[in-house]
Design a protein around this motif. Structure first.
Motif, mmCIF file in Angstrom:
data_model
loop_
_atom_site.group_PDB
_atom_site.id
_atom_site.type_symbol
_atom_site.label_atom_id
_atom_site.label_comp_id
_atom_site.label_asym_id
_atom_site.label_seq_id
_atom_site.Cartn_x
_atom_site.Cartn_y
_atom_site.Cartn_z
ATOM 1 N N ALA A 204 4.430 2.668 0.608
ATOM 2 C CA ALA A 204 4.199 2.999 -0.792
ATOM 3 C C ALA A 204 4.252 4.408 -1.324
ATOM 4 O O ALA A 204 5.149 4.520 -2.262
ATOM 5 N N LEU A 205 3.897 5.246 -0.437
ATOM 6 C CA LEU A 205 3.801 6.670 -0.967
ATOM 7 C C LEU A 205 4.890 7.509 -0.245
ATOM 8 O O LEU A 205 5.256 8.832 -0.893
ATOM 9 N N GLN B 3 -2.310 16.332 -4.022
ATOM 10 C CA GLN B 3 -1.659 15.388 -4.747
ATOM 11 C C GLN B 3 -1.741 13.885 -3.886
ATOM 12 O O GLN B 3 -1.706 12.889 -4.342
ATOM 13 N N TYR B 4 -1.096 14.177 -2.646
ATOM 14 C CA TYR B 4 -0.895 12.875 -1.901
ATOM 15 C C TYR B 4 -2.111 12.109 -1.517
ATOM 16 O O TYR B 4 -2.169 11.032 -1.612
ATOM 17 N N ILE B 5 -3.200 13.012 -1.382
ATOM 18 C CA ILE B 5 -4.460 12.291 -1.039
ATOM 19 C C ILE B 5 -5.136 11.737 -2.036
ATOM 20 O O ILE B 5 -5.479 10.519 -2.120
ATOM 21 N N SER B 6 -5.011 12.349 -3.192
ATOM 22 C CA SER B 6 -5.446 11.512 -4.666
ATOM 23 C C SER B 6 -4.572 10.268 -4.921
ATOM 24 O O SER B 6 -5.288 9.333 -5.261
ATOM 25 N N ASP B 7 -3.229 10.574 -4.562
ATOM 26 C CA ASP B 7 -2.636 9.175 -4.848
ATOM 27 C C ASP B 7 -2.715 7.950 -3.854
ATOM 28 O O ASP B 7 -2.864 7.185 -3.983
ATOM 29 N N LEU B 8 -3.067 8.753 -2.516
ATOM 30 C CA LEU B 8 -3.309 7.662 -1.441
ATOM 31 C C LEU B 8 -4.668 6.810 -1.917
ATOM 32 O O LEU B 8 -4.750 5.765 -1.615
ATOM 33 N N LEU B 9 -5.672 7.661 -2.636
ATOM 34 C CA LEU B 9 -7.106 7.171 -2.565
ATOM 35 C C LEU B 9 -6.677 6.162 -3.828
ATOM 36 O O LEU B 9 -7.490 5.124 -3.890
ATOM 37 N N ASN B 10 -5.944 6.478 -5.012
ATOM 38 C CA ASN B 10 -5.662 5.724 -5.997
ATOM 39 C C ASN B 10 -5.041 4.317 -5.484
ATOM 40 O O ASN B 10 -5.462 3.467 -6.038
ATOM 41 N N TYR B 11 -4.115 4.556 -4.654
ATOM 42 C CA TYR B 11 -3.474 3.327 -4.198
ATOM 43 C C TYR B 11 -4.181 2.364 -3.428
ATOM 44 O O TYR B 11 -4.286 1.155 -3.445
ATOM 45 N N ALA B 12 -5.046 3.134 -2.572
ATOM 46 C CA ALA B 12 -6.210 2.105 -1.801
ATOM 47 C C ALA B 12 -6.924 1.418 -2.474
ATOM 48 O O ALA B 12 -7.104 0.068 -2.435
ATOM 49 N N GLU B 13 -7.693 2.143 -3.540
ATOM 50 C CA GLU B 13 -8.519 1.628 -4.528
ATOM 51 C C GLU B 13 -7.849 0.262 -5.209
ATOM 52 O O GLU B 13 -8.562 -0.817 -5.347
ATOM 53 N N THR B 14 -6.630 0.658 -5.803
ATOM 54 C CA THR B 14 -5.904 -0.479 -6.725
ATOM 55 C C THR B 14 -5.584 -1.689 -5.701
ATOM 56 O O THR B 14 -5.600 -2.875 -6.082
ATOM 57 N N ASN B 15 -5.158 -1.374 -4.295
ATOM 58 C CA ASN B 15 -4.954 -2.562 -3.504
ATOM 59 C C ASN B 15 -5.822 -2.633 -2.459
ATOM 60 O O ASN B 15 -5.565 -3.599 -1.418
ATOM 61 N N ASP B 16 -7.381 -2.592 -2.735
ATOM 62 C CA ASP B 16 -8.373 -3.140 -1.962
ATOM 63 C C ASP B 16 -8.016 -2.792 -0.552
ATOM 64 O O ASP B 16 -8.705 -3.520 0.120
ATOM 65 N N ILE B 17 -7.728 -1.596 -0.295
ATOM 66 C CA ILE B 17 -7.868 -0.936 1.114
ATOM 67 C C ILE B 17 -8.873 -0.181 1.145
ATOM 68 O O ILE B 17 -8.915 0.802 0.476
ATOM 69 N N PRO B 18 -9.870 -0.571 2.216
ATOM 70 C CA PRO B 18 -11.238 0.218 2.317
ATOM 71 C C PRO B 18 -10.778 1.591 2.969
ATOM 72 O O PRO B 18 -10.252 1.900 3.823
ATOM 73 N N MET B 19 -11.753 2.573 2.525
ATOM 74 C CA MET B 19 -11.435 3.949 2.542
ATOM 75 C C MET B 19 -12.790 4.731 3.241
ATOM 76 O O MET B 19 -12.685 5.614 3.591
#
Length: 175
Positions: free
Chosen positions: A22-23, A37-53
């Motif tokens: 995705a990223l 920016q990558y980490i923030s995008d990664l965390l936003n993507y994970a949150e939106t797509n129910d990927i546990p972080m």
């Protein structure tokens, strides 16, 4: 290993593949702003797509914790006659933000400033990044106390609070 790569390396292979598809990949030599920016995008993507972080970020927090800090904290703990004395000793040398105290059977840890460089490099950093700090406290106090503790994020600067507050629970105040 840069912080973005470390987060990816702590993920399951399937979740890592999903994120990088995705990223895109991030260069090991990416500057701090690009990583943030990558980490923030990664965390936003994970949150939106129910990927546990949470577990991933806890591992990252453990990676940031130097073994020397654990050994120093264990030494202070062993020499202390009470939990309050132990926390005062930790505060004296600056471990845990210099603002550790007991409250209602819990260790309260307060950061007056954000110690992490990633949230400072990106606007509106995903607040789940602070699970890394929770993981740092988890690994520190679990190692020092010789038992698994729980850490709750009460509030953080990335959430708009003036300070970060963590509760370390499931401790035994037997000192």
């Amino acid at each position: 290993m840069n912080k973005a790569t470390r987060i990816l390396s702590n993920m399951s292979p399937d979740n890592c593949r999903t994120i990088t598809t995705a990223l895109g990949e991030i260069s090991e030599h990416a500057d701090l702003g690009t990583q943030a920016q990558y980490i923030s995008d990664l965390l936003n993507y994970a949150e939106t797509n129910d990927i546990p972080m949470q577990g991933v970020m806890y591992k990252c927090g453990g990676n940031c914790l130097a073994k020397e800090i654990i050994e120093l904290a264990k030494d202070i703990y062993e020499k202390s006659s009470s939990m309050d004395e132990f926390l005062a000793g930790m505060n004296d040398i600056g471990i845990g933000g210099k603002n550790l105290h007991m409250e209602n059977g819990k260790i309260i840890a307060i950061y007056k400033n954000c110690y992490c460089d990633i949230p400072q490099e990106v606007q509106n950093c995903n607040p789940s990044y602070c699970q890394c700090s929770a993981g740092w406290f988890y690994h520190l106090f679990s190692a020092v106390l010789g038992k698994t503790v729980s850490v709750k994020i009460v509030n953080t600067i990335t959430n708009g609070a003036k300070e970060c507050t963590f509760e370390i629970m499931d401790i035994t105040n037997d000192k």
